[in-house]
Write an enzyme that holds these catalytic residues in place. Structure first.
Site, PDB file in Angstrom:
ATOM      1  CB  VAL A 240      -0.954  -0.004   1.210  1.00 48.75           C
ATOM      2  CG1 VAL A 240      -1.625   1.362   1.379  1.00 48.75           C
ATOM      3  CG2 VAL A 240      -2.023  -1.081   1.048  1.00 48.75           C
ATOM      4  CB  THR A 243       0.283   1.320  -4.442  1.00 53.40           C
ATOM      5  OG1 THR A 243       0.729  -0.015  -4.685  1.00 53.40           O
ATOM      6  CG2 THR A 243      -0.705   1.719  -5.521  1.00 53.40           C
ATOM      7  CD  GLU A 244      -2.698   5.122  -1.247  1.00 51.02           C
ATOM      8  OE1 GLU A 244      -2.597   6.244  -1.761  1.00 51.02           O
ATOM      9  OE2 GLU A 244      -3.790   4.555  -1.061  1.00 51.02           O
ATOM     10  CB  SER A 245       3.570   7.759  -0.471  1.00 53.38           C
ATOM     11  OG  SER A 245       4.207   6.752   0.317  1.00 53.38           O
ATOM     12  CE1 TYR A 328      -3.859   2.499  -3.537  1.00 49.52           C
ATOM     13  CE2 TYR A 328      -5.665   1.030  -2.950  1.00 49.52           C
ATOM     14  CZ  TYR A 328      -4.557   1.771  -2.590  1.00 49.52           C
ATOM     15  OH  TYR A 328      -4.144   1.779  -1.280  1.00 49.52           O
TER      16      TYR A 328
END
Length: 339
Positions: A240, A243-245, A328
């Site tokens: 996560v 993928t997010e940051s 996502y």
């Protein structure tokens, strides 16, 4: 220290932030050492971080061991006056409640030692003690992959603020510590020398830069501990964060999501966490994902809820038909072990 002209606006903002932090640290050092850093208004070597650090450390070198903070026994005695204070997530006020790192930060501050705010940051400062067998009263004991911290009291026990619904108490050190940190100076061995350097370096560079770890490695302990605590699939939180940051704790999305786990400000408030603090953000994201898993019963739906909100998952009866959300879910799943 003067501003750098001709640099892009984002770079100038970053430089200004670092300059501000160094200025604040210089004031703290002056207070600790009792002498100004740079008596004139012109730039000197002490106006650089390296110069400031060297000057402060040189002023502390050769002083009595207690000058870097209270003795270990004094720290333990001070810590015990908070026995029975309730645990409160994010708590730093003993009148209201304390969390684990708020407790250690408070006790150390009362003994002349400045610590960063979170357990993960505190686990990087001071001098490492090789094992529990060599630990002394007053040492910081870091457990659960860096997400929990307490103060060693001797005989295999620590005083700490354990968890919600509990109070500050003395407990057995229940696992092999991830690290043990000594903040006081041991006159016989030199252990604990340079705690000011460690604290300041961590304050300016951050815990990841100070340790040299980057990317997933910088936060793996946090991921592992939170996955174990909330019974999440192995590798989920790292996937996560990637993928997010891309593992950037300072990231801010166009929509306003913030930090390592890209929490929206409202969500962070509901979770009671600081989205830009990696330890708090990871714990908050883990709790949120665990809630989504309990509610929807599958990892794809939990990820969809994390990205698009649980209301949209309920509305569409599955992964919402949004290209961003569908991509996502695939990206996070692909980044997990065994994908």
């Amino acid at each position: 220290m003067t501003a750098v002209t001709g640099a892009p606006a984002p770079a100038q903002a970053a430089i200004a932030q670092v300059q501000s932090r160094i200025s604040s640290l210089q004031q703290r050092i002056a207070a600790l050492t009792g002498s100004p850093l740079g008596a004139s208004g012109t730039a000197t070597t002490s106006t650089t971080f390296a110069g400031t650090l060297a000057l402060a450390q040189s002023q502390l070198d050769g002083q009595a061991p207690s000058s870097a903070g209270g003795s270990g026994e004094a720290i333990v005695t001070d810590a015990k006056k908070y026995l029975g204070v309730p645990y409160v997530w994010g708590g730093t006020d003993p009148e209201k409640g304390l969390d684990c790192s708020g407790f250690t930060q408070l006790v150390m501050r009362e003994n002349g030692i400045t610590l960063p705010r979170t357990a993960a940051q505190q686990a990087k400062v001071g001098t490492e003690v090789p094992s529990l067998a060599q630990a002394q009263p007053g040492d910081l004991v870091v457990l659960e992959g860096g997400s929990h911290i307490g103060i060693y009291v001797g005989e295999g026990q620590m005083i700490h603020a354990p968890k919600a619904g509990d109070v500050v108490k003395v407990s057995k050190v229940w696992e092999t510590p991830m690290t043990i940190r000594r903040m006081t100076t041991d006159a016989s061995s030199g252990a604990g020398a340079g705690p000011l350097s460690a604290v300041l370096r961590s304050s300016v560079l951050g815990p990841s830069s100070a340790s040299g770890a980057t990317g997933a490695a910088a936060y793996q302990g946090l991921f592992d501990a939170a996955e174990a605590r909330y019974d999440l699939p192995d590798g989920l939180l790292s996937a996560v964060a990637k993928t997010e940051s891309s593992y950037d704790p300072s990231a801010v999305s166009p929509a306003g999501a913030r930090g390592l786990m890209q929490l929206m400000p409202g969500t962070a408030r509901e979770l009671g966490v600081d989205a830009h603090d990696p330890a708090q953000a990871v714990d908050g994201a883990a709790r949120l994902l665990a809630q989504h898993l309990d509610r929807f019963g599958s990892l794809p739906l939990a990820l969809a809820a994390y990205n698009a909100g649980p209301g949209n998952v309920t509305k569409y009866g599955g992964v919402p038909p949004f290209a961003e959300t569908q991509a996502y879910v695939r990206k996070v799943a692909a980044a997990m072990p065994g994908a």
